[in-house]
Design a protein around this motif. Structure first.
Motif, PDB file in Angstrom:
ATOM      1  N   GLY A  30     -16.329 -19.321 -10.269  1.00 58.74           N
ATOM      2  CA  GLY A  30     -15.361 -19.827 -11.364  1.00 58.74           C
ATOM      3  C   GLY A  30     -14.410 -20.855 -11.303  1.00 58.74           C
ATOM      4  N   PHE A  31     -14.086 -21.662 -12.393  1.00 61.99           N
ATOM      5  CA  PHE A  31     -13.258 -22.878 -12.361  1.00 61.99           C
ATOM      6  C   PHE A  31     -12.429 -22.656 -13.570  1.00 61.99           C
ATOM      7  CE2 PHE A  31     -12.238 -27.068 -13.567  1.00 61.99           C
ATOM      8  CZ  PHE A  31     -11.384 -27.423 -12.520  1.00 61.99           C
ATOM      9  N   SER A  32     -10.975 -22.828 -13.268  1.00 62.14           N
ATOM     10  CA  SER A  32     -10.321 -22.922 -14.673  1.00 62.14           C
ATOM     11  C   SER A  32      -9.225 -24.220 -14.357  1.00 62.14           C
ATOM     12  CB  SER A  32      -9.615 -21.757 -14.842  1.00 62.14           C
ATOM     13  OG  SER A  32      -8.483 -21.542 -13.949  1.00 62.14           O
ATOM     14  N   SER A  33      -8.833 -24.929 -15.438  1.00 60.79           N
ATOM     15  CA  SER A  33      -7.888 -25.850 -15.422  1.00 60.79           C
ATOM     16  C   SER A  33      -6.849 -25.749 -16.673  1.00 60.79           C
ATOM     17  CB  SER A  33      -8.570 -27.344 -15.484  1.00 60.79           C
ATOM     18  OG  SER A  33      -7.724 -28.378 -15.386  1.00 60.79           O
ATOM     19  N   GLU A  34      -5.615 -25.926 -16.299  1.00 60.28           N
ATOM     20  CA  GLU A  34      -4.540 -25.851 -17.355  1.00 60.28           C
ATOM     21  C   GLU A  34      -3.718 -26.981 -17.411  1.00 60.28           C
ATOM     22  OE1 GLU A  34      -1.149 -22.561 -18.383  1.00 60.28           O
ATOM     23  OE2 GLU A  34      -3.144 -21.831 -17.458  1.00 60.28           O
ATOM     24  N   LYS A  35      -3.417 -27.549 -18.448  1.00 60.23           N
ATOM     25  CA  LYS A  35      -2.374 -28.642 -18.271  1.00 60.23           C
ATOM     26  C   LYS A  35      -1.149 -28.445 -19.299  1.00 60.23           C
ATOM     27  CE  LYS A  35      -1.732 -33.490 -18.150  1.00 60.23           C
ATOM     28  NZ  LYS A  35      -2.328 -34.982 -18.229  1.00 60.23           N
ATOM     29  N   LYS A  40      -0.080 -29.499 -14.011  1.00 60.84           N
ATOM     30  CA  LYS A  40      -1.383 -29.285 -14.167  1.00 60.84           C
ATOM     31  C   LYS A  40      -1.682 -28.100 -13.103  1.00 60.84           C
ATOM     32  CE  LYS A  40      -5.801 -31.196 -14.115  1.00 60.84           C
ATOM     33  NZ  LYS A  40      -6.843 -32.376 -13.925  1.00 60.84           N
ATOM     34  N   LEU A  41      -2.471 -27.087 -13.765  1.00 56.50           N
ATOM     35  CA  LEU A  41      -2.919 -26.020 -12.494  1.00 56.50           C
ATOM     36  C   LEU A  41      -4.525 -25.935 -12.540  1.00 56.50           C
ATOM     37  CD1 LEU A  41      -2.043 -23.414 -11.113  1.00 56.50           C
ATOM     38  CD2 LEU A  41      -2.112 -22.272 -13.001  1.00 56.50           C
ATOM     39  N   GLU A  42      -5.067 -25.935 -11.463  1.00 59.34           N
ATOM     40  CA  GLU A  42      -6.359 -25.631 -11.080  1.00 59.34           C
ATOM     41  C   GLU A  42      -7.057 -24.660 -10.469  1.00 59.34           C
ATOM     42  OE1 GLU A  42      -7.980 -30.416 -11.695  1.00 59.34           O
ATOM     43  OE2 GLU A  42      -8.009 -29.519  -9.586  1.00 59.34           O
ATOM     44  N   ASN A  43      -7.874 -23.980 -10.488  1.00 55.53           N
ATOM     45  CA  ASN A  43      -8.306 -22.491 -10.009  1.00 55.53           C
ATOM     46  C   ASN A  43      -9.775 -22.666  -9.710  1.00 55.53           C
ATOM     47  OD1 ASN A  43      -5.872 -21.148  -9.761  1.00 55.53           O
ATOM     48  ND2 ASN A  43      -6.263 -20.292 -12.013  1.00 55.53           N
ATOM     49  N   PHE A  44     -10.257 -22.528  -8.343  1.00 57.89           N
ATOM     50  CA  PHE A  44     -11.845 -22.535  -8.212  1.00 57.89           C
ATOM     51  C   PHE A  44     -11.984 -21.158  -7.526  1.00 57.89           C
ATOM     52  CE2 PHE A  44     -15.160 -23.136  -5.172  1.00 57.89           C
ATOM     53  CZ  PHE A  44     -16.124 -23.355  -5.867  1.00 57.89           C
ATOM     54  N   GLU A  45     -12.831 -20.522  -7.760  1.00 55.75           N
ATOM     55  CA  GLU A  45     -13.046 -19.395  -6.983  1.00 55.75           C
ATOM     56  C   GLU A  45     -14.585 -18.964  -6.606  1.00 55.75           C
ATOM     57  OE1 GLU A  45     -12.135 -14.561  -7.227  1.00 55.75           O
ATOM     58  OE2 GLU A  45     -11.599 -15.735  -8.876  1.00 55.75           O
ATOM     59  N   VAL A  69      -5.962 -22.644  -5.338  1.00 59.73           N
ATOM     60  CA  VAL A  69      -4.999 -22.838  -6.362  1.00 59.73           C
ATOM     61  C   VAL A  69      -4.182 -24.069  -5.995  1.00 59.73           C
ATOM     62  CG1 VAL A  69      -3.384 -21.880  -8.076  1.00 59.73           C
ATOM     63  CG2 VAL A  69      -5.064 -20.299  -7.163  1.00 59.73           C
ATOM     64  N   LYS A  70      -4.447 -25.051  -6.957  1.00 57.15           N
ATOM     65  CA  LYS A  70      -3.539 -26.338  -6.668  1.00 57.15           C
ATOM     66  C   LYS A  70      -2.708 -26.425  -8.209  1.00 57.15           C
ATOM     67  CE  LYS A  70      -7.542 -29.258  -5.712  1.00 57.15           C
ATOM     68  NZ  LYS A  70      -8.099 -30.216  -5.697  1.00 57.15           N
ATOM     69  N   SER A  71      -1.251 -26.819  -7.798  1.00 63.07           N
ATOM     70  CA  SER A  71      -0.587 -26.911  -8.940  1.00 63.07           C
ATOM     71  C   SER A  71       0.225 -28.319  -8.785  1.00 63.07           C
ATOM     72  CB  SER A  71       0.469 -25.841  -8.878  1.00 63.07           C
ATOM     73  OG  SER A  71       1.274 -25.813 -10.035  1.00 63.07           O
ATOM     74  N   THR A  72       0.623 -29.011  -9.649  1.00 68.70           N
ATOM     75  CA  THR A  72       1.427 -29.999  -9.645  1.00 68.70           C
ATOM     76  C   THR A  72       2.476 -29.970  -8.996  1.00 68.70           C
ATOM     77  OG1 THR A  72       0.155 -30.847 -11.857  1.00 68.70           O
ATOM     78  CG2 THR A  72       2.106 -31.969 -10.825  1.00 68.70           C
ATOM     79  N   GLY A  73       2.889 -30.762  -7.858  1.00 66.45           N
ATOM     80  CA  GLY A  73       4.108 -30.795  -7.276  1.00 66.45           C
ATOM     81  C   GLY A  73       4.388 -29.441  -6.248  1.00 66.45           C
ATOM     82  N   THR A  74       3.481 -28.916  -6.001  1.00 66.39           N
ATOM     83  CA  THR A  74       3.430 -27.775  -4.997  1.00 66.39           C
ATOM     84  C   THR A  74       2.173 -27.841  -4.154  1.00 66.39           C
ATOM     85  OG1 THR A  74       2.310 -26.079  -6.080  1.00 66.39           O
ATOM     86  CG2 THR A  74       4.723 -26.187  -6.596  1.00 66.39           C
ATOM     87  N   ASP A  75       2.232 -27.211  -2.961  1.00 68.22           N
ATOM     88  CA  ASP A  75       1.170 -27.181  -2.083  1.00 68.22           C
ATOM     89  C   ASP A  75       0.033 -26.348  -2.600  1.00 68.22           C
ATOM     90  OD1 ASP A  75       2.547 -28.639  -0.136  1.00 68.22           O
ATOM     91  OD2 ASP A  75       3.113 -26.740   0.827  1.00 68.22           O
ATOM     92  N   LYS A  76      -1.447 -26.479  -1.897  1.00 67.71           N
ATOM     93  CA  LYS A  76      -2.499 -25.964  -2.611  1.00 67.71           C
ATOM     94  C   LYS A  76      -2.210 -24.609  -1.885  1.00 67.71           C
ATOM     95  CE  LYS A  76      -6.772 -26.566  -0.618  1.00 67.71           C
ATOM     96  NZ  LYS A  76      -7.919 -27.201  -0.189  1.00 67.71           N
TER      97      LYS A  76
END
Length: 176
Positions: A30-35, A40-45, A69-76
């Protein structure tokens, strides 16, 4: 969207049921991306599953999940799950089977090194494409999980998400 859903339903009706004393290998990706604005938030599973069909309608095995899970401005953030599952399946035709998975296991996330457990009950439809190779479709289920981190309060979630999600997976039954 309606054409895609109709195609999925037609595809699901082509699955055959698994045979006793067979090995099941399957999983989901699965993959999702939200802006939103500048965020921006990206998930890969990736969620693999392996089991043994010990009776005509029963399969037991192990399941896992790796999520980034990657989010703008924070660590993965990385999340891991490992556990077991039991599946009860009922053939509807040569192409289709209905099944329900009950999964329970351990989970860990790199965010605050939180650890806990999960449980899920997921009804689904299997479509036999050819020689035990098929597609799995579910539209949600019942989920429970908890996490306890070093500096965070204990988190508990109970979800009932029928109709809110669509999961499509692939599986193959190997006769022994």
């Amino acid at each position: 969207m309606k054409k895609l859903l109709l195609a999925v339903v037609i595809l699901v009706t082509t699955i055959a049921s698994a045979q006793k004393n067979s090995i099941l290998l399957g999983g989901n990706v699965g993959f999702s991306s939200e802006k939103i604005g500048d965020s921006k938030l990206e998930n890969f599973e990736f969620s693999p599953k392996a089991g043994y069909q010990f009776a005509e309608k029963w399969t037991a095995g192990v399941e896992g999940s790796i999520m980034n899970v990657k989010s703008t401005g924070t660590d993965k953030t990385e999340k891991y799950k490992i556990g077991g599952f039991v599946r009860y399946s009922t053939p509807l035709s040569q192409m289709f089977s209905f099944y329900t998975d009950l999964g329970v296991g351990y989970q860990n996330t790199s965010l605050n090194n939180a650890k806990g457990m999960y449980a899920s009950l997921t009804p689904a439809l299997f479509i036999n494409m050819k020689n035990g190779f098929g597609l799995n479709f579910s539209i949600g289920g019942i989920n429970y999980d908890n996490l306890d981190g070093k500096n965070d309060p204990r988190q508990q979630r109970l979800g009932f998400d029928f109709g809110k999600t669509l999961n499509i997976g692939v599986s193959k039954n190997f006769a022994l």
